[in-house]
Design a protein around this motif. Structure first.
Motif, PDB file in Angstrom:
ATOM      1  N   GLY A 110       0.488  -1.226  -0.154  1.00 53.75           N
ATOM      2  CA  GLY A 110      -0.055   0.047   0.078  1.00 53.75           C
ATOM      3  C   GLY A 110       0.728   1.373   0.072  1.00 53.75           C
ATOM      4  O   GLY A 110       0.245   2.407   0.491  1.00 53.75           O
ATOM      5  N   ASN A 111       2.041   1.046  -0.279  1.00 56.48           N
ATOM      6  CA  ASN A 111       2.933   2.403  -0.460  1.00 56.48           C
ATOM      7  C   ASN A 111       3.641   2.516  -1.880  1.00 56.48           C
ATOM      8  O   ASN A 111       4.980   2.466  -1.800  1.00 56.48           O
ATOM      9  CB  ASN A 111       3.910   2.522   0.754  1.00 56.48           C
ATOM     10  N   LEU A 112       2.698   2.313  -2.920  1.00 53.75           N
ATOM     11  CA  LEU A 112       3.474   2.523  -4.133  1.00 53.75           C
ATOM     12  C   LEU A 112       4.073   3.467  -4.424  1.00 53.75           C
ATOM     13  O   LEU A 112       5.362   3.691  -4.993  1.00 53.75           O
ATOM     14  CB  LEU A 112       2.258   2.323  -5.268  1.00 53.75           C
ATOM     15  N   GLU A 113       3.594   5.116  -3.967  1.00 58.89           N
ATOM     16  CA  GLU A 113       4.508   6.135  -4.339  1.00 58.89           C
ATOM     17  C   GLU A 113       5.912   6.103  -3.615  1.00 58.89           C
ATOM     18  O   GLU A 113       6.787   6.543  -4.073  1.00 58.89           O
ATOM     19  CB  GLU A 113       3.450   7.219  -3.956  1.00 58.89           C
ATOM     20  N   ASP A 114       5.934   5.676  -2.474  1.00 55.55           N
ATOM     21  CA  ASP A 114       7.394   5.484  -1.900  1.00 55.55           C
ATOM     22  C   ASP A 114       8.315   4.497  -2.728  1.00 55.55           C
ATOM     23  O   ASP A 114       9.504   4.793  -2.736  1.00 55.55           O
ATOM     24  CB  ASP A 114       7.032   5.024  -0.309  1.00 55.55           C
ATOM     25  N   VAL A 115       7.817   3.382  -3.037  1.00 52.66           N
ATOM     26  CA  VAL A 115       8.430   2.592  -3.948  1.00 52.66           C
ATOM     27  C   VAL A 115       9.043   3.147  -5.200  1.00 52.66           C
ATOM     28  O   VAL A 115      10.176   3.086  -5.383  1.00 52.66           O
ATOM     29  CB  VAL A 115       7.855   1.183  -4.104  1.00 52.66           C
ATOM     30  N   LEU A 116       8.152   3.731  -5.729  1.00 52.70           N
ATOM     31  CA  LEU A 116       8.386   4.514  -7.014  1.00 52.70           C
ATOM     32  C   LEU A 116       9.236   5.889  -6.814  1.00 52.70           C
ATOM     33  O   LEU A 116      10.313   5.688  -7.826  1.00 52.70           O
ATOM     34  CB  LEU A 116       7.022   5.080  -7.816  1.00 52.70           C
ATOM     35  N   THR A 117       9.389   6.390  -5.915  1.00 47.96           N
ATOM     36  CA  THR A 117      10.242   7.327  -5.416  1.00 47.96           C
ATOM     37  C   THR A 117      11.591   6.731  -5.184  1.00 47.96           C
ATOM     38  O   THR A 117      12.702   7.314  -5.713  1.00 47.96           O
ATOM     39  CB  THR A 117       9.588   8.161  -3.832  1.00 47.96           C
ATOM     40  N   ARG A 118      11.644   5.673  -4.530  1.00 49.30           N
ATOM     41  CA  ARG A 118      12.817   5.073  -4.299  1.00 49.30           C
ATOM     42  C   ARG A 118      13.351   4.494  -5.515  1.00 49.30           C
ATOM     43  O   ARG A 118      14.870   4.141  -5.686  1.00 49.30           O
ATOM     44  CB  ARG A 118      12.916   3.982  -3.183  1.00 49.30           C
ATOM     45  N   LEU A 119      12.633   3.848  -6.443  1.00 46.44           N
ATOM     46  CA  LEU A 119      13.071   3.401  -7.675  1.00 46.44           C
ATOM     47  C   LEU A 119      13.566   4.479  -8.549  1.00 46.44           C
ATOM     48  O   LEU A 119      14.749   4.254  -9.441  1.00 46.44           O
ATOM     49  CB  LEU A 119      12.064   2.701  -8.433  1.00 46.44           C
ATOM     50  N   ALA A 120      12.952   5.371  -8.502  1.00 46.94           N
ATOM     51  CA  ALA A 120      13.363   6.702  -9.410  1.00 46.94           C
ATOM     52  C   ALA A 120      14.863   7.332  -8.835  1.00 46.94           C
ATOM     53  O   ALA A 120      15.511   7.396  -9.594  1.00 46.94           O
ATOM     54  CB  ALA A 120      12.239   7.911  -9.315  1.00 46.94           C
ATOM     55  N   GLU A 121      14.905   7.567  -7.647  1.00 48.43           N
ATOM     56  CA  GLU A 121      16.317   7.751  -6.926  1.00 48.43           C
ATOM     57  C   GLU A 121      17.426   6.711  -7.408  1.00 48.43           C
ATOM     58  O   GLU A 121      18.538   6.929  -7.572  1.00 48.43           O
ATOM     59  CB  GLU A 121      16.172   7.660  -5.503  1.00 48.43           C
ATOM     60  N   PHE A 122      16.979   5.397  -7.091  1.00 44.86           N
ATOM     61  CA  PHE A 122      18.180   4.478  -7.588  1.00 44.86           C
ATOM     62  C   PHE A 122      18.352   4.363  -9.077  1.00 44.86           C
ATOM     63  O   PHE A 122      19.522   4.278  -9.413  1.00 44.86           O
ATOM     64  CB  PHE A 122      17.469   3.177  -7.483  1.00 44.86           C
ATOM     65  N   MET A 123      17.288   4.645 -10.000  1.00 46.14           N
ATOM     66  CA  MET A 123      17.757   4.771 -11.672  1.00 46.14           C
ATOM     67  C   MET A 123      18.487   6.007 -11.620  1.00 46.14           C
ATOM     68  O   MET A 123      19.381   5.860 -12.488  1.00 46.14           O
ATOM     69  CB  MET A 123      16.331   5.095 -12.277  1.00 46.14           C
ATOM     70  N   GLN A 124      18.168   7.384 -10.987  1.00 46.15           N
ATOM     71  CA  GLN A 124      18.883   8.503 -11.007  1.00 46.15           C
ATOM     72  C   GLN A 124      20.391   8.014 -10.683  1.00 46.15           C
ATOM     73  O   GLN A 124      21.140   8.557 -11.361  1.00 46.15           O
ATOM     74  CB  GLN A 124      18.335   9.557 -10.287  1.00 46.15           C
ATOM     75  N   GLY A 125      20.748   7.491  -9.485  1.00 48.93           N
ATOM     76  CA  GLY A 125      21.961   7.183  -9.000  1.00 48.93           C
ATOM     77  C   GLY A 125      22.673   6.434 -10.316  1.00 48.93           C
ATOM     78  O   GLY A 125      23.798   6.484 -10.432  1.00 48.93           O
ATOM     79  N   GLN A 126      21.944   5.432 -10.672  1.00 50.65           N
ATOM     80  CA  GLN A 126      22.540   4.506 -11.744  1.00 50.65           C
ATOM     81  C   GLN A 126      22.874   5.541 -13.078  1.00 50.65           C
ATOM     82  O   GLN A 126      24.191   5.126 -13.722  1.00 50.65           O
ATOM     83  CB  GLN A 126      21.569   3.609 -12.305  1.00 50.65           C
ATOM     84  N   THR A 127      22.047   6.303 -13.401  1.00 51.64           N
ATOM     85  CA  THR A 127      22.304   7.231 -14.572  1.00 51.64           C
ATOM     86  C   THR A 127      23.793   8.109 -14.206  1.00 51.64           C
ATOM     87  O   THR A 127      24.527   8.240 -15.087  1.00 51.64           O
ATOM     88  CB  THR A 127      21.095   7.946 -14.808  1.00 51.64           C
ATOM     89  N   GLU A 128      23.813   8.627 -13.385  1.00 52.65           N
ATOM     90  CA  GLU A 128      24.747   9.412 -12.835  1.00 52.65           C
ATOM     91  C   GLU A 128      26.309   8.539 -12.644  1.00 52.65           C
ATOM     92  O   GLU A 128      27.144   9.035 -13.203  1.00 52.65           O
ATOM     93  CB  GLU A 128      24.703  10.099 -11.275  1.00 52.65           C
ATOM     94  N   LEU A 129      26.180   7.301 -12.034  1.00 52.69           N
ATOM     95  CA  LEU A 129      27.259   6.543 -12.050  1.00 52.69           C
ATOM     96  C   LEU A 129      27.825   6.048 -13.636  1.00 52.69           C
ATOM     97  O   LEU A 129      28.943   6.069 -13.760  1.00 52.69           O
ATOM     98  CB  LEU A 129      26.893   5.136 -11.402  1.00 52.69           C
ATOM     99  N   ARG A 130      26.507   5.798 -14.271  1.00 53.48           N
ATOM    100  CA  ARG A 130      27.055   5.544 -15.665  1.00 53.48           C
ATOM    101  C   ARG A 130      27.798   6.741 -16.368  1.00 53.48           C
ATOM    102  O   ARG A 130      28.739   6.329 -17.252  1.00 53.48           O
ATOM    103  CB  ARG A 130      25.719   5.021 -16.623  1.00 53.48           C
TER     104      ARG A 130
END
Length: 186
Positions: A110-130
């Protein structure tokens, strides 16, 4: 099951493995587009919009045909009563297993928005590292090119100097050439 968990659904695994990130299909969205989609969807859900309305807003904001087509399919599946994770899974590899399972867990908790926020942060970190790794690689490539060019210039210059010396010393007019054999006799 030993831990007291009851499986609700069983599906065949897609097989293979990948980096934690995204498996991209030719028809699917690229990494940047998936990251933007995730961040925007998270923001809309956190603002209190229902999922189907959030997807509709994303569809209306999208300027890319590929993204528009993908979001339309996801929105339609959700409006038919399917879950977001199932709709993402039907995108044929645009979203990887980790992403889909994280969304599924967020839906169940029941916390989809929190999970999506964390996924977005994770993907942003991946993009920066790449991007950092690509910059580093480009810098190394540039240094190798610089050293190669310097070596070619110095080597070419040395050859020119040797040729000039050879022809100047070899064509001294009026002077007798002395050989090594003559020097030993003296």
């Amino acid at each position: 099951q030993e831990a007291g968990n009851i499986p609700l659904q069983a599906r065949e695994s897609g097989g293979g493995f990948g980096l934690p990130g995204l498996k991209l299909g030719r028809r699917g969205m690229n990494v940047r587009e998936v990251g933007e989609f995730t961040q925007q969807l998270s923001t809309l859900l956190a603002a209190g919009l229902p999922l189907d309305r959030s997807l509709q807003v994303l569809l209306e904001l999208s300027e890319n045909d590929r993204v528009r087509r993908t979001v339309t399919q996801i929105r339609d599946r959700v409006r038919e009563g399917g879950s977001l994770s199932d709709a993402l899974e039907e995108q044929h590899g645009a979203f990887n297993r980790l992403f889909i399972n994280m969304v599924r867990a967020g839906e169940a908790a029941g916390n989809l928005e929190d999970v999506l926020t964390r996924l977005a942060e994770f993907m942003q970190g991946q993009t920066e590292l790449r991007n950092k790794l690509q910059s580093f690689q480009a810098g190394l490539q540039g240094r190798v090119e610089d050293k190669k060019n310097t070596l070619i210039t110095v080597g070419g210059g040395a050859i020119v100097v040797l040729l000039i010396l050879f022809f100047l010393l070899g064509k001294r007019s009026g002077k007798k050439k002395t050989t090594l054999v003559e020097i030993r006799r003296v």
